[in-house]
Design an enzyme around this catalytic site. Structure first.
Site, PDB file in Angstrom:
ATOM      1  N   SER A  47       0.838  -1.190   0.000  1.00  0.00           N
ATOM      2  CA  SER A  47       0.000   0.000   0.000  1.00  0.00           C
ATOM      3  C   SER A  47       0.882   1.252   0.000  1.00  0.00           C
ATOM      4  O   SER A  47       1.676   1.426  -0.912  1.00  0.00           O
ATOM      5  CB  SER A  47      -0.968  -0.049   1.185  1.00  0.00           C
ATOM      6  OG  SER A  47      -2.040   0.842   1.015  1.00  0.00           O
TER       7      SER A  47
ATOM      8  N   GLU B 284      -9.846  -4.957  -3.962  1.00  0.00           N
ATOM      9  CA  GLU B 284      -9.154  -4.094  -3.012  1.00  0.00           C
ATOM     10  C   GLU B 284     -10.107  -3.298  -2.119  1.00  0.00           C
ATOM     11  O   GLU B 284      -9.961  -3.254  -0.899  1.00  0.00           O
ATOM     12  CB  GLU B 284      -8.250  -3.103  -3.762  1.00  0.00           C
ATOM     13  CG  GLU B 284      -7.096  -3.717  -4.531  1.00  0.00           C
ATOM     14  CD  GLU B 284      -5.840  -3.853  -3.699  1.00  0.00           C
ATOM     15  OE1 GLU B 284      -5.866  -3.495  -2.507  1.00  0.00           O
ATOM     16  OE2 GLU B 284      -4.825  -4.319  -4.247  1.00  0.00           O
TER      17      GLU B 284
ATOM     18  N   HIS C 292      -7.968  -5.542   0.196  1.00  0.00           N
ATOM     19  CA  HIS C 292      -6.743  -4.828   0.540  1.00  0.00           C
ATOM     20  C   HIS C 292      -6.163  -5.345   1.852  1.00  0.00           C
ATOM     21  O   HIS C 292      -6.874  -5.466   2.850  1.00  0.00           O
ATOM     22  CB  HIS C 292      -7.062  -3.336   0.656  1.00  0.00           C
ATOM     23  CG  HIS C 292      -5.889  -2.433   0.696  1.00  0.00           C
ATOM     24  ND1 HIS C 292      -5.098  -2.195  -0.394  1.00  0.00           N
ATOM     25  CD2 HIS C 292      -5.369  -1.675   1.699  1.00  0.00           C
ATOM     26  CE1 HIS C 292      -4.151  -1.337  -0.079  1.00  0.00           C
ATOM     27  NE2 HIS C 292      -4.278  -1.006   1.194  1.00  0.00           N
TER      28      HIS C 292
END
Length: 517
Positions: free
Chosen positions: A189, A316, A408
């Protein structure tokens, strides 16, 4: 290796002094080693400076303080005003019978460039060390301290911290059994966005050989938008948006002011995208620390000598919905507003509607948001790198379980081998089963093999083909993105900094604002 054992404790020699770690089951963890001076007082908002040397043996058996932030994450320490020695690294060093050196794996945590630390339980490096790597992780400045624009002082101080930590690795990792000539920098990320930046920065040339980036955010600010964000934060703090004014506010004051600005993004956005995205800190393309957006830089061959492995999760943005961090979009009109804010063409909205005919608007919104902010950008990094002559590999995390999606951050406990870590149960949907543990072994092995040899175990991306390893249970499969309907929808959609239609409400252009995590 310049080490000496003290029972289960081990002492290592670094350039700043001796440090003591603690070993268990063949791995010694040395935690909270300072790599730069405390970035406060006269050093606040400046480049990281050398850490003063110490005498005697420094106890490094606990994680160091984390950077200023308001987050409280499961199993991780919190920041307290007065914590200043925040620039530290952690090393997990395995025992070696032959005395040789091992590949080095350098981890950068995520957290929207705003929160997080290397002490999060799912980032423990023990399993990777047992598999044959010397693992290093670092704390760096986040939020305004690390990424806020301060007139006359360097932007991207968090990136400069990471570069300083990588130089520490070059100078010291041999003492822990690591090979300074075989370093892989990795992140997830915001950490993956940092990896992409480090690949194109002059300050990091020659400091690493390979890069792993999971869920790379497409978000980078032009200086004008970074300045607009600073104006909002300074106004909230009651000071002028100048170096003098900002330095007069203690770190906790800027944390509080930043949180208030982010909380208002839905109703009072700094730029159009912030109506949907409350993340207000991103790396700044300032022409100095970060000379250019990484995507066109990789396309131009800037880092073709660095071998690259990227991965993103299949869905995600369902994670951000699960934690209440995404605006609800439930009508076609709201979806059109969202696409306009991201400057996505109407044909993309139409394409997702055709490809997901039975899905509600909200699901199509999350799918588009996830692809726009992570999936497509991550994939293009690999494709552009390969087209420019670099070596690149692509993976996609597709494992799902009832109640959770391949969202995610779910891939990270698998790749680290930390499925039982505090907080991992939420990410993966409960206790892991045998299929999960087998998947974790495969993913961890791919990281180790890539760090050691540059080959994770499947074909590389080429200028003509995009092979993709899909991580799943009970088994993985190898596909090709050239035949993907969703990828076809994105052809011709740009990710450059100068997409029109993104205008800050202060009058500055908001070139390149988008979501990160």
């Amino acid at each position: 290796m310049n080490e000496q054992s003290c029972g289960v404790e081990t002492v290592f020699e670094t350039t700043s002094g001796r440090v003591r770690g603690k070993g268990s089951d063949g791995v010694t963890a040395v935690l909270g080693i300072p790599y730069a001076a405390a970035p406060f007082g006269a050093l606040r908002f400046r480049e990281p400076q050398p850490v003063p040397a110490w005498g005697g043996i420094r106890d490094c058996t606990a994680f160091g303080p984390i950077a200023p932030q308001s987050a409280e994450l499961p199993g991780a320490p919190v920041w307290r005003p007065g914590d200043e020695d925040i620039l530290s690294v952690n090393v997990w060093a395995p025992e070696r019978a032959d005395g040789g050196t091992l590949p080095v794996f350098f981890w950068i945590h995520g957290g929207a460039y705003t929160f997080g630390s290397s002490a999060q339980p799912d980032f423990d490096g023990t399993a990777l060390a047992r598999a044959g790597l010397v693992v290093v992780s670092c704390n760096y400045r986040v939020g305004f301290e690390g990424f806020g624009h301060v007139p006359g002082l360097p932007d991207n101080r968090g990136l400069l911290d990471q570069a300083a930590a990588l130089r520490w690795v070059q100078d010291n990792i041999a003492a822990f059994g690591g090979d300074p000539g075989n370093v892989t920098v990795a992140g997830h990320s915001a950490g993956a966005g940092s990896v992409a930046c480090l690949m194109v920065m002059e300050q990091t040339g020659g400091l690493f050989r390979r890069a792993i980036a999971h869920s790379v955010p497409s978000a980078f600010y032009a200086v004008e938008l970074a300045a607009a964000v600073t104006e909002r934060i300074a106004a909230e703090a009651g000071v002028a948006p100048t170096a003098e004014g900002l330095l007069s506010v203690p770190p906790e004051g800027l944390v509080a002011a930043s949180d208030k600005v982010a909380a208002r993004c839905g109703t009072d956005p700094v730029a159009a995208i912030h109506a949907f995205d409350p993340v207000i800190f991103q790396p700044v393309v300032d022409g100095e620390v970060l000379p250019v957006d990484p995507l066109p830089a990789l396309a131009a061959g800037t880092a073709r000598e660095v071998e690259l492995l990227v991965c993103h999760t299949l869905e995600e943005y369902w994670f951000f919905h699960a934690v209440g961090a995404v605006r609800e979009v439930t009508t076609e009109a709201e979806l059109a507003d969202f696409a306009e804010a991201l400057h996505l063409p109407a044909r993309l909205v139409d394409g997702y509607r055709a490809s997901m005919p039975d899905a509600p608007v909200f699901d199509r919104y999350l799918a588009m948001f996830g692809d726009a902010e992570f999936g497509e950008y991550t994939t293009r990094l690999a494709e552009h790198h390969a087209s420019a002559g670099g070596r690149a590999y692509l993976a996609r995390f597709a494992r799902r379980r009832e109640g959770v999606r391949p969202w995610h951050t779910a891939d990270i406990p698998f790749a680290f081998g930390n499925l039982d870590a505090v907080g991992a149960d939420f990410l993966i949907g409960g206790a892991p089963d045998d299929h999960d543990r087998a998947l974790s072994h495969r993913m961890l092995r791919s990281w180790v093999d890539f760090a050691a040899t540059g080959d994770p175990g499947w074909p590389a991306v080429t200028a003509d083909n995009t092979p993709v390893r899909s991580w799943s249970v009970p088994g993985d499969h190898l596909g090709n993105d050239n035949t993907s309907d969703f990828r076809a929808l994105w052809r011709g959609v740009g990710f450059d900094l100068e997409r029109p239609g993104r205008t800050a409400t202060t009058g500055h252009r908001s070139q390149g604002a988008s979501m990160s995590g």
